[in-house]
Scaffold this motif. Structure first.
Motif, PDB file in Angstrom:
ATOM      1  N   VAL A 189       3.416   9.001   2.727  1.00  0.00           N
ATOM      2  CA  VAL A 189       3.069  10.214   1.984  1.00  0.00           C
ATOM      3  C   VAL A 189       2.875  11.401   2.918  1.00  0.00           C
ATOM      4  O   VAL A 189       2.677  11.240   4.126  1.00  0.00           O
ATOM      5  CB  VAL A 189       1.781  10.004   1.155  1.00  0.00           C
ATOM      6  N   ASP A 190       2.898  12.583   2.326  1.00  0.00           N
ATOM      7  CA  ASP A 190       2.736  13.814   3.104  1.00  0.00           C
ATOM      8  C   ASP A 190       1.379  14.487   2.892  1.00  0.00           C
ATOM      9  O   ASP A 190       1.111  15.531   3.472  1.00  0.00           O
ATOM     10  CB  ASP A 190       3.843  14.812   2.731  1.00  0.00           C
ATOM     11  N   ILE A 191       0.533  13.918   2.037  1.00  0.00           N
ATOM     12  CA  ILE A 191      -0.782  14.493   1.781  1.00  0.00           C
ATOM     13  C   ILE A 191      -1.811  13.894   2.740  1.00  0.00           C
ATOM     14  O   ILE A 191      -1.545  12.876   3.390  1.00  0.00           O
ATOM     15  CB  ILE A 191      -1.200  14.266   0.316  1.00  0.00           C
ATOM     16  N   PRO A 192      -2.983  14.506   2.875  1.00  0.00           N
ATOM     17  CA  PRO A 192      -3.991  13.980   3.792  1.00  0.00           C
ATOM     18  C   PRO A 192      -4.422  12.556   3.454  1.00  0.00           C
ATOM     19  O   PRO A 192      -4.445  12.157   2.286  1.00  0.00           O
ATOM     20  CB  PRO A 192      -5.159  14.959   3.632  1.00  0.00           C
ATOM     21  N   VAL A 193      -4.771  11.814   4.503  1.00  0.00           N
ATOM     22  CA  VAL A 193      -5.196  10.427   4.362  1.00  0.00           C
ATOM     23  C   VAL A 193      -6.570  10.256   5.012  1.00  0.00           C
ATOM     24  O   VAL A 193      -6.806  10.716   6.138  1.00  0.00           O
ATOM     25  CB  VAL A 193      -4.175   9.468   5.006  1.00  0.00           C
ATOM     26  N   LEU A 194      -7.450   9.602   4.276  1.00  0.00           N
ATOM     27  CA  LEU A 194      -8.792   9.272   4.754  1.00  0.00           C
ATOM     28  C   LEU A 194      -8.805   7.836   5.250  1.00  0.00           C
ATOM     29  O   LEU A 194      -8.442   6.919   4.513  1.00  0.00           O
ATOM     30  CB  LEU A 194      -9.805   9.441   3.615  1.00  0.00           C
ATOM     31  N   ARG A 195      -9.233   7.634   6.495  1.00  0.00           N
ATOM     32  CA  ARG A 195      -9.507   6.280   6.990  1.00  0.00           C
ATOM     33  C   ARG A 195     -10.924   5.952   6.520  1.00  0.00           C
ATOM     34  O   ARG A 195     -11.905   6.444   7.048  1.00  0.00           O
ATOM     35  CB  ARG A 195      -9.416   6.236   8.512  1.00  0.00           C
ATOM     36  N   ALA A 207      -3.393  -1.756   9.336  1.00  0.00           N
ATOM     37  CA  ALA A 207      -1.994  -1.855   8.915  1.00  0.00           C
ATOM     38  C   ALA A 207      -1.796  -1.157   7.563  1.00  0.00           C
ATOM     39  O   ALA A 207      -0.759  -0.512   7.334  1.00  0.00           O
ATOM     40  CB  ALA A 207      -1.564  -3.314   8.832  1.00  0.00           C
ATOM     41  N   ASP A 208      -2.776  -1.276   6.666  1.00  0.00           N
ATOM     42  CA  ASP A 208      -2.709  -0.559   5.395  1.00  0.00           C
ATOM     43  C   ASP A 208      -2.676   0.948   5.630  1.00  0.00           C
ATOM     44  O   ASP A 208      -1.921   1.684   4.985  1.00  0.00           O
ATOM     45  CB  ASP A 208      -3.907  -0.908   4.511  1.00  0.00           C
ATOM     46  N   LEU A 209      -3.506   1.404   6.559  1.00  0.00           N
ATOM     47  CA  LEU A 209      -3.548   2.833   6.885  1.00  0.00           C
ATOM     48  C   LEU A 209      -2.202   3.297   7.429  1.00  0.00           C
ATOM     49  O   LEU A 209      -1.681   4.351   7.025  1.00  0.00           O
ATOM     50  CB  LEU A 209      -4.663   3.101   7.896  1.00  0.00           C
ATOM     51  N   ASP A 210      -1.630   2.516   8.344  1.00  0.00           N
ATOM     52  CA  ASP A 210      -0.334   2.877   8.913  1.00  0.00           C
ATOM     53  C   ASP A 210       0.734   2.983   7.822  1.00  0.00           C
ATOM     54  O   ASP A 210       1.550   3.921   7.819  1.00  0.00           O
ATOM     55  CB  ASP A 210       0.111   1.819   9.934  1.00  0.00           C
ATOM     56  N   PRO A 247       0.816  -1.217   0.000  1.00  0.00           N
ATOM     57  CA  PRO A 247       0.000   0.000   0.000  1.00  0.00           C
ATOM     58  C   PRO A 247       0.850   1.268   0.000  1.00  0.00           C
ATOM     59  O   PRO A 247       0.463   2.273  -0.604  1.00  0.00           O
ATOM     60  CB  PRO A 247      -0.814  -0.126   1.291  1.00  0.00           C
ATOM     61  N   ALA A 248       2.004   1.203   0.650  1.00  0.00           N
ATOM     62  CA  ALA A 248       2.876   2.375   0.700  1.00  0.00           C
ATOM     63  C   ALA A 248       3.378   2.740  -0.691  1.00  0.00           C
ATOM     64  O   ALA A 248       3.382   3.917  -1.082  1.00  0.00           O
ATOM     65  CB  ALA A 248       4.054   2.105   1.639  1.00  0.00           C
ATOM     66  N   ASP A 249       3.825   1.744  -1.458  1.00  0.00           N
ATOM     67  CA  ASP A 249       4.314   2.023  -2.811  1.00  0.00           C
ATOM     68  C   ASP A 249       3.199   2.583  -3.694  1.00  0.00           C
ATOM     69  O   ASP A 249       3.418   3.524  -4.472  1.00  0.00           O
ATOM     70  CB  ASP A 249       4.869   0.751  -3.441  1.00  0.00           C
ATOM     71  N   ILE A 266      -5.380  10.626  -0.078  1.00  0.00           N
ATOM     72  CA  ILE A 266      -5.463   9.190  -0.318  1.00  0.00           C
ATOM     73  C   ILE A 266      -6.447   8.573   0.653  1.00  0.00           C
ATOM     74  O   ILE A 266      -6.407   8.821   1.865  1.00  0.00           O
ATOM     75  CB  ILE A 266      -4.088   8.520  -0.191  1.00  0.00           C
ATOM     76  N   SER A 267      -7.352   7.772   0.103  1.00  0.00           N
ATOM     77  CA  SER A 267      -8.343   7.043   0.883  1.00  0.00           C
ATOM     78  C   SER A 267      -7.860   5.609   1.067  1.00  0.00           C
ATOM     79  O   SER A 267      -7.434   4.961   0.101  1.00  0.00           O
ATOM     80  CB  SER A 267      -9.688   7.056   0.140  1.00  0.00           C
ATOM     81  N   VAL A 268      -7.918   5.131   2.301  1.00  0.00           N
ATOM     82  CA  VAL A 268      -7.469   3.771   2.594  1.00  0.00           C
ATOM     83  C   VAL A 268      -8.626   2.992   3.209  1.00  0.00           C
ATOM     84  O   VAL A 268      -9.134   3.350   4.274  1.00  0.00           O
ATOM     85  CB  VAL A 268      -6.277   3.766   3.569  1.00  0.00           C
TER      86      VAL A 268
END
Length: 273
Positions: free
Chosen positions: A118-124, A109-112, A80-82, A95-97
């Protein structure tokens, strides 16, 4: 008769109960506070539009999505990180996870992994059914949570949005009808998504966005969700006033998601002039 949404929520509640046996509400609140002290939530409202057009094109909320209830397995996402880094390189705004396990194959774990990459906002992206999940999202570094109007009563929607904002996060408040948009706006939602997928039947009709978009206030970030197969649908959503588009399947199945995002944004410029 139980709908698909009802069935998903049953699984979400079962998983939540298991996690709460390991980490209490008080403990997860402490972890959320500690995470915020280390790194406050990023401003997803600004990243996704915040009332201004991006000269590079419509913003893309790119999704890390392994499977779906309607399509089954979508992609074998080894890292998921790549994938998240490829999204960011293409110009993704956020990015939505997916973290729901049973129907979407996701995990915290995918969210982590994505948060660290990345440095942009992440949606759980999970079906929030309890305050616990909001603190849990912040503890894992999320900047956004998903609140589905159809899954919450008015008191819950207002309460969970208040908790989200108190933690410095934003919520993507998802609606499917005019009445649900009105409920979202009434509680002070700043980011409203119109999902053109019927969560009761899983049918998709991209035309629903154009029908519902006029009911979205000017001062909210307007997100079109579902129905994207290629640049044409992104262009249609841009033409109908969307500030951002949530794309999952079309990206995880694309051989070059970085280029796909660039193509999506370029298509939106063509219709916006």
């Amino acid at each position: 008769m139980a709908t698909v949404l009802d069935e998903i929520i049953v699984g979400v509640r079962a998983d939540l109960a298991e996690r709460r046996r390991t980490v209490s509400l008080d403990a997860i609140r402490t972890l959320a506070a500690e995470a915020t002290d280390r790194a406050p939530a990023r401003d997803a409202y600004a990243a996704l539009g915040g009332g201004r057009l991006d000269p590079q094109g419509i913003r893309i909320l790119s999704e890390v999505k392994r499977s779906s209830p309607s399509k089954g397995a979508l992609a074998d996402i080894a890292s998921p990180a790549d994938l998240a880094r490829r999204y960011e390189a293409g110009g993704a705004a956020a990015i939505s996870v997916l973290t729901e396990q049973h129907r979407f194959g996701g995990s915290l774990a995918d969210l982590d992994a994505v948060r660290a990459a990345v440095d942009i906002p992440v949606l759980r992206k999970d079906f929030t059914v309890d305050e616990y999940m909001i603190h849990e999202a912040r503890a894992h570094g999320a900047d956004l949570v998903l609140l589905i109007v159809a899954a919450l009563d008015e008191a819950q929607l207002a309460e969970y949005l208040a908790v989200t904002h108190a933690l410095g996060m934003n919520a993507l408040v998802e609606a499917h009808t005019v009445e649900e948009i009105e409920r979202a706006v009434a509680v002070g939602a700043r980011i409203v998504g119109v999902n053109v997928r019927n969560l009761k039947t899983l049918d998709v009709d991209p035309r629903n966005y154009a029908t519902l978009a006029p009911h979205l206030p000017e001062d909210v970030v307007r997100i079109a969700e579902s129905g994207v197969q290629g640049p044409e649908q992104v262009a249609d959503y841009a033409r109908d006033g969307a500030d951002a588009v949530l794309v999952g399947e079309a990206l995880v199945k694309h051989g070059d998601p970085t280029q796909a995002i660039r193509d999506f944004r370029a298509a939106s410029l063509a219709v916006r002039g």
